[in-house]
Scaffold this motif. Structure first.
Motif, mmCIF file in Angstrom:
data_model
loop_
_atom_site.group_PDB
_atom_site.id
_atom_site.type_symbol
_atom_site.label_atom_id
_atom_site.label_comp_id
_atom_site.label_asym_id
_atom_site.label_seq_id
_atom_site.Cartn_x
_atom_site.Cartn_y
_atom_site.Cartn_z
ATOM 1 N N ASN A 144 25.889 37.346 46.606
ATOM 2 C CA ASN A 144 26.736 37.958 47.632
ATOM 3 C C ASN A 144 26.371 39.437 47.780
ATOM 4 O O ASN A 144 26.231 40.149 46.775
ATOM 5 C CB ASN A 144 28.209 37.840 47.239
ATOM 6 C CG ASN A 144 28.671 36.404 47.105
ATOM 7 O OD1 ASN A 144 28.837 35.692 48.088
ATOM 8 N ND2 ASN A 144 28.877 35.954 45.875
ATOM 9 N N SER A 146 27.223 43.175 49.895
ATOM 10 C CA SER A 146 28.148 43.950 50.738
ATOM 11 C C SER A 146 27.389 44.425 51.969
ATOM 12 O O SER A 146 27.042 45.598 52.116
ATOM 13 C CB SER A 146 28.714 45.136 49.948
ATOM 14 O OG SER A 146 29.477 44.696 48.857
ATOM 15 N N PRO A 162 24.383 44.728 46.375
ATOM 16 C CA PRO A 162 25.095 43.567 45.834
ATOM 17 C C PRO A 162 26.599 43.788 45.827
ATOM 18 O O PRO A 162 27.073 44.931 45.790
ATOM 19 C CB PRO A 162 24.542 43.433 44.414
ATOM 20 C CG PRO A 162 24.049 44.790 44.065
ATOM 21 C CD PRO A 162 23.578 45.411 45.351
ATOM 22 N N LEU A 163 27.325 42.699 45.847
ATOM 23 C CA LEU A 163 28.784 42.773 45.856
ATOM 24 C C LEU A 163 29.304 43.550 44.646
ATOM 25 O O LEU A 163 30.296 44.281 44.734
ATOM 26 C CB LEU A 163 29.377 41.356 45.872
ATOM 27 C CG LEU A 163 30.897 41.236 45.982
ATOM 28 C CD1 LEU A 163 31.395 41.845 47.284
ATOM 29 C CD2 LEU A 163 31.303 39.776 45.886
ATOM 30 N N SER A 164 28.630 43.388 43.522
ATOM 31 C CA SER A 164 28.965 44.150 42.320
ATOM 32 C C SER A 164 27.681 44.347 41.514
ATOM 33 O O SER A 164 26.804 43.490 41.541
ATOM 34 C CB SER A 164 30.021 43.424 41.477
ATOM 35 O OG SER A 164 29.541 42.159 41.065
ATOM 36 N N ARG A 174 34.727 40.960 36.211
ATOM 37 C CA ARG A 174 34.149 40.981 37.556
ATOM 38 C C ARG A 174 34.877 40.049 38.525
ATOM 39 O O ARG A 174 34.845 40.253 39.732
ATOM 40 C CB ARG A 174 32.663 40.618 37.502
ATOM 41 C CG ARG A 174 31.746 41.781 37.131
ATOM 42 C CD ARG A 174 31.745 42.833 38.249
ATOM 43 N NE ARG A 174 30.696 43.818 38.040
ATOM 44 C CZ ARG A 174 30.873 45.035 37.546
ATOM 45 N NH1 ARG A 174 32.087 45.413 37.193
ATOM 46 N NH2 ARG A 174 29.856 45.855 37.403
ATOM 47 N N GLN A 178 36.798 42.733 43.668
ATOM 48 C CA GLN A 178 36.657 41.987 44.930
ATOM 49 C C GLN A 178 37.402 40.656 44.868
ATOM 50 O O GLN A 178 36.934 39.632 45.380
ATOM 51 C CB GLN A 178 35.168 41.732 45.248
ATOM 52 C CG GLN A 178 34.321 42.969 45.349
ATOM 53 C CD GLN A 178 34.521 43.723 46.657
ATOM 54 O OE1 GLN A 178 35.349 43.344 47.467
ATOM 55 N NE2 GLN A 178 33.746 44.776 46.860
ATOM 56 N N THR A 201 31.905 34.092 38.118
ATOM 57 C CA THR A 201 30.708 34.909 38.300
ATOM 58 C C THR A 201 29.584 34.329 37.446
ATOM 59 O O THR A 201 29.807 33.806 36.357
ATOM 60 C CB THR A 201 30.948 36.369 37.890
ATOM 61 O OG1 THR A 201 31.285 36.413 36.495
ATOM 62 C CG2 THR A 201 32.063 37.000 38.710
ATOM 63 N N GLY A 206 26.448 40.411 41.740
ATOM 64 C CA GLY A 206 27.114 39.756 42.866
ATOM 65 C C GLY A 206 26.906 38.267 42.954
ATOM 66 O O GLY A 206 27.016 37.682 44.031
ATOM 67 N N ILE A 240 30.802 40.503 53.923
ATOM 68 C CA ILE A 240 29.871 40.076 52.877
ATOM 69 C C ILE A 240 28.877 39.085 53.455
ATOM 70 O O ILE A 240 29.224 38.249 54.288
ATOM 71 C CB ILE A 240 30.653 39.428 51.703
ATOM 72 C CG1 ILE A 240 31.520 40.477 50.996
ATOM 73 C CG2 ILE A 240 29.714 38.755 50.702
ATOM 74 C CD1 ILE A 240 32.531 39.877 50.036
#
Length: 453
Positions: A144, A146, A162-164, A174, A178, A201, A206, A240
């Motif tokens: 995922n 951003s 990345p999302l994270s 994590r 989000q 996760t 992400g 996303i």
């Protein structure tokens, strides 16, 4: 389960006045449209005309030059699609708009040989004729970012956020970050009749993984293909971009689409893979099924590793198999047998990546396993203990899409299992994919050669 009358009443009275329809192309991409609710009633009793370019172009909407099914030589006429009312769903992120899948059929109501969903129906029917009920499930890992469609194009698909950050597999921490997105995924997918058994996760920036609850094989494939598009649509709502590419970076793990399989009796009450008297609790049926996959899957590999990118995942030490092996609860082998209990005994085919078309992946797994049962193959290859990457006793998988495609194209076995017309069409599409890749200058080449050569 709703009756036909209840479904049609819902469509008729939905305030949007529209219905969303979709069909699956050869790459597992859902192609569809909205139609007026008034028109839908006539489509249910008749047919929907859908341009057959659906099977005449690639994932980038570029027309094949060497296709026989359709092309410039046919004028790209409409193909006939029959709506399957049993696939009725309400889209919870679109104001509960009614949704249906369809099948490509010909004028005599016979399956169109290029239709992936019809191929799976054919393979399931052959399995059921032998007295088995196949129950399957596919699980997915995916990255995922951003980003939005606009930003990934502006960035040239590089340096995506990345999302994270960081490697946070199975991270409770994590999953809180989000959390609105993760919670939406779990809740909205279940409301969309895609029952999620687990969501967490995975290792990688992400990366998420989801396990879909097992179901009869056709329903499982419907759930899987809808899962991928639904995740992307829900992700859009959160700014996303979700991707199911098999390998996003050589420095990060790949993304799997493992297929879990078991065969039950006709009443779906007894798991025929389980045998309490066997030392490993594996029935002879399960052993023959595994033997069939070991024998057949090397010739069907493009069905479960369909893209150029698929083979970047199938490398040693990257949590994806490279050898034609099986083991009991061994994650380094191609096939992971899980014969633990009467209810849960199953086979996990780990070659399958997240980039697959679920209809084709499940067709390949089931057809290969049933080949072993029909031909009473004995599981003479011993279970791999320890590192499956070093067990070369039964050979290795093809290293790239071209090699795998040629093996499938020239295989009498593939034609016997799936039909010669389908194999010819499908391998043509994979050869086309290889041809498109062969002429592209990559970033790797520029970085390696531009200055020094």
């Amino acid at each position: 389960m709703s009756t036909s009358k209840e479904i049609l009443d819902y469509v008729k009275h939905h305030p949007s006045g529209k219905v969303k329809l979709a069909v699956a192309d050869i790459d597992g991409i859902l192609r569809g449209k909205y139609v007026a609710a008034e028109k839908f009633t006539s489509l249910v009793e008749g047919r929907l005309g859908f341009c057959d370019v659906t099977f005449g172009w690639d994932a980038g909407d570029v027309a094949y030059e060497n296709g026989k099914y359709t092309g410039w030589h046919t004028g790209y006429p409409d193909a006939q699609v029959k709506i399957d009312l049993s696939t009725f769903r309400k889209i919870p992120w679109e104001n509960e708009v009614p949704f249906f899948l369809g099948d490509f059929i010909d004028d005599q109501d016979q399956a169109n040989y290029v239709c992936p969903r019809q191929l799976l129906k054919k393979v399931i029917a052959e399995c059921e004729n032998e007295g088995f009920s196949p129950l399957f499930a596919q699980e997915f890992e995916w990255f995922n970012f951003s980003e939005t469609p606009e930003t990934i194009h502006e960035k040239g698909f590089t340096n995506l956020k990345p999302l994270s950050p960081g490697m946070f597999g199975y991270s409770i921490l994590r999953s809180t970050y989000q959390n609105e997105f993760m919670s939406d995924l779990f809740e909205l997918l279940n409301k969309f009749d895609i029952p999620i058994e687990g969501l967490h996760t995975e290792t990688g920036p992400g990366v998420y993984e989801a396990a879909i609850k097992y179901a009869p094989a056709l329903q499982a494939a419907d759930q899987a293909i809808l899962f991928k598009t639904a995740v992307k649509e829900i992700a859009y709502k959160h700014g996303i971009i979700a991707t199911f590419m098999a390998k996003i970076s050589e420095n990060l793990p790949g993304c799997s689409g493992h297929v879990h399989q078991s065969l039950w009796d006709a009443d779906k009450k007894t798991n025929l893979f389980y045998d309490k008297k066997d030392a490993d609790k594996m029935s002879e049926t399960m052993k023959s099924y595994i033997a069939g996959q070991l024998h057949c899957l090397p010739y069907l590999l493009p069905m479960i590793a369909p893209t150029i990118n698929s083979y970047k995942r199938l490398v040693e030490g990257a949590w994806a198999p490279t050898t034609v092996t099986w083991g009991i609860d061994n994650r380094t082998t191609a096939l992971r047998a899980l014969p633990g209990s009467k209810k849960a005994s199953r086979l996990e085919t780990r070659i399958v990546g997240s980039d697959t078309n679920p209809y084709l992946a499940l067709s390949a797994c089931l057809a290969a396993g049933m080949y072993g049962i029909k031909n009473k193959l004995k599981l003479e290859q011993p279970a791999t203990k320890g590192n499956g990457y070093t067990d070369l006793s039964n050979g290795v998988l093809s290293r790239n899409l071209f090699e795998a495609t040629q093996k499938m194209k020239n295989s009498d076995l593939a034609a016997a299992l799936l039909g010669e017309d389908f194999v010819n069409h499908f391998t043509m599409t994979r050869e086309w994919e290889c041809k498109q890749y062969a002429k592209v200058v990559t970033d790797w080449e520029l970085k390696r050669y531009l200055e020094i050569i």
